[in-house]
Design a protein around this motif. Structure first.
Motif, short mmCIF file in Angstrom:
data_model
loop_
_atom_site.label_atom_id
_atom_site.label_comp_id
_atom_site.label_asym_id
_atom_site.label_seq_id
_atom_site.Cartn_x
_atom_site.Cartn_y
_atom_site.Cartn_z
N LEU A 297 0.79 -1.23 0.00
CA LEU A 297 0.00 0.00 0.00
C LEU A 297 0.82 1.29 0.00
CD1 LEU A 297 -2.96 0.99 0.02
CD2 LEU A 297 -2.77 1.13 2.51
N GLY A 301 -0.33 4.60 -5.40
CA GLY A 301 -1.17 5.79 -5.43
C GLY A 301 -1.92 5.83 -6.74
N ARG A 327 -8.00 -0.53 -2.37
CA ARG A 327 -8.12 0.22 -1.11
C ARG A 327 -8.02 1.72 -1.38
NH1 ARG A 327 -7.07 -1.64 4.44
NH2 ARG A 327 -7.40 0.19 5.76
N ARG A 328 -7.06 2.13 -2.22
CA ARG A 328 -6.96 3.54 -2.57
C ARG A 328 -8.24 4.03 -3.25
NH1 ARG A 328 -3.28 4.90 0.94
NH2 ARG A 328 -1.11 4.47 0.38
N TRP A 329 -8.83 3.19 -4.04
CA TRP A 329 -10.09 3.53 -4.73
C TRP A 329 -11.20 3.70 -3.70
CZ3 TRP A 329 -12.66 -0.22 -8.81
CH2 TRP A 329 -13.76 0.41 -9.38
N GLU A 331 -10.79 4.69 -0.73
CA GLU A 331 -10.49 5.96 -0.05
C GLU A 331 -10.90 7.16 -0.90
OE1 GLU A 331 -6.50 4.19 2.22
OE2 GLU A 331 -6.30 5.55 0.51
#
Length: 406
Positions: A297, A301, A327-329, A331
């Motif tokens: 992670l 980015g 996970r970034r998506w 967020e």
């Protein structure tokens, strides 16, 4: 009013007919009925995967009847009344009607019976206490199972506290069945019983809990069930590291991957993830997936270029990279285009092998040893930084061995 299952290929399949015929040849017509999930799912138009059968025959009689018909019989749980028949390469789990003699919150001592109502009384939810004969006619000893299934109500058979004290895993099963089959608000009496008895879940094995949790997270949309589970204190009991944040809702919107949903419930902390996975004894593949995603992670980015993404893919692997992207998506749900670009890149990219090795260095006069490892690592670092060029490897390696003089 008579309810009958119609247009069910599994019901009329030759393998199904052969098993029922074998049982009825020993116990007479009506000695065997389909039970539980296959009846429930057929009623509500959901796919039927497993075919379970209840019978008045004792386990030894079931075993003999199946073998006498030339079918394969496997005594998968004969002490608890279960024999698995195999017909047409398909398993059919056949269980003698039972009543509980004693329970301890985890296991039950049972006695066999020929009373269908007694068998129904020991089941968890009314929509699971459904039976159907060989012709598809449905029987519901509780009198409410069909209505519950059609309305999406998950209601315990009898007193919910009694059902839960018999097996505390039923707390998780309540929320799992609500996620898969429930509509509207969860049953209040069931919720109150779950809340009151949540501490009893500490008596369950970690494997049973983790298995049930993953089944719950696999539901098409587990958000409402998970919210109720958190409100009742069950999520904190099962997975105290979990936080039911907007990330979870965003992950559900992305699709049906239970691994991603579990990942966003946990903090992005390798040590915390390892501890949680060890405590709940997740399957090794699940544990590794969670840990590797946490490790990847920090390098991921949604604004990264394709070149930067390939470098992370090489170092962390496609699964960990894709999980970190998701996970970034979660967020940043408005960044779906960036996330989809990176996910497509991960799906299409093949990790190239390191194009040089110890033999290449030996030809340049470098003996085996620590220097070989250092030079190969230096080559790999530069090769990744240059986006994995396909040519010029010999020259780059030679320059590392004999750097040009200034």
């Amino acid at each position: 009013m008579t309810v009958r299952l119609t247009n069910q290929p599994w019901l009329t399949a030759s393998a199904t007919r052969d098993v029922i015929a074998a049982l009825e040849a020993s116990g007479g017509p009506g000695c065997a009925r389909f039970v539980g999930g296959c009846v429930r799912n057929a009623l509500i138009g959901q796919p039927v995967a497993d075919i379970d059968i209840a019978t008045t025959l004792k386990p030894e009689e079931t075993d003999r009847a199946i073998r006498a018909a030339g079918l394969k019989a496997v005594p998968t749980g004969i002490a608890h009344g279960t024999v698995t028949a195999v017909a047409g390469r398909q398993p059919f789990e056949i269980t003698t009607l039972r009543r509980d003699v004693s329970t301890d919150g985890r296991n039950a001592t049972v006695a066999f019976t020929d009373d269908w109502a007694e068998d129904a009384a020991r089941r968890d939810f009314r929509l699971n206490a459904l039976y159907a004969d060989a012709g598809g006619e449905v029987f519901e000893p509780t009198g409410e199972g069909v209505a519950d299934a059609l309305a999406g109500r998950i209601i315990f058979v009898g007193d919910p506290e009694i059902r839960i004290r018999e097996d505390f895993l039923r707390i998780l099963r309540f929320f799992r069945f609500h996620a898969w089959y429930g509509r509207g608000e969860p049953d209040r009496a069931a919720l109150a019983a779950c809340r009151a008895l949540v501490a009893g879940m500490t008596r369950l094995s970690a494997e049973r809990v983790s298995s049930e949790l993953m089944k719950l997270l696999s539901a098409p949309d587990p958000r409402a069930a998970m919210a109720a589970m958190a409100e009742a204190g069950v999520l904190a009991q099962v997975l105290p590291e979990a936080r039911l944040s907007p990330l979870f809702a965003a992950a559900v919107e992305q699709g049906g991957d239970p691994g991603v949903r579990l990942m966003v419930l946990l903090p992005a902390d390798e040590a915390v993830v390892r501890d949680a996975a060890a405590r709940l004894r997740f399957a090794n593949a699940t544990r590794d997936r969670l840990v590797f995603a946490a490790l990847a992670l920090p390098a991921v980015g949604l604004s990264m270029s394709d070149r930067e993404a390939r470098a992370v893919l090489y170092r962390h692997g496609a699964t960990a990279f894709s999980d970190a992207v998701r996970r970034r998506w979660a967020e940043a749900p408005d960044r779906s285009a960036d996330a989809r670009r990176l996910l497509a890149l991960a799906a299409a990219w093949t990790r190239p092998p390191l194009p040089v090795g110890g033999r290449d260095l030996a030809r340049l006069g470098v003996p085996p040893g620590p220097e070989t490892g250092r030079l190969l690592k230096a080559f790999e670092t530069a090769w990744i930084a240059e986006d994995f060029p396909a040519a010029g490897h010999a020259e780059r390696l030679a320059a590392l061995v004999s750097p040009p003089r200034g």
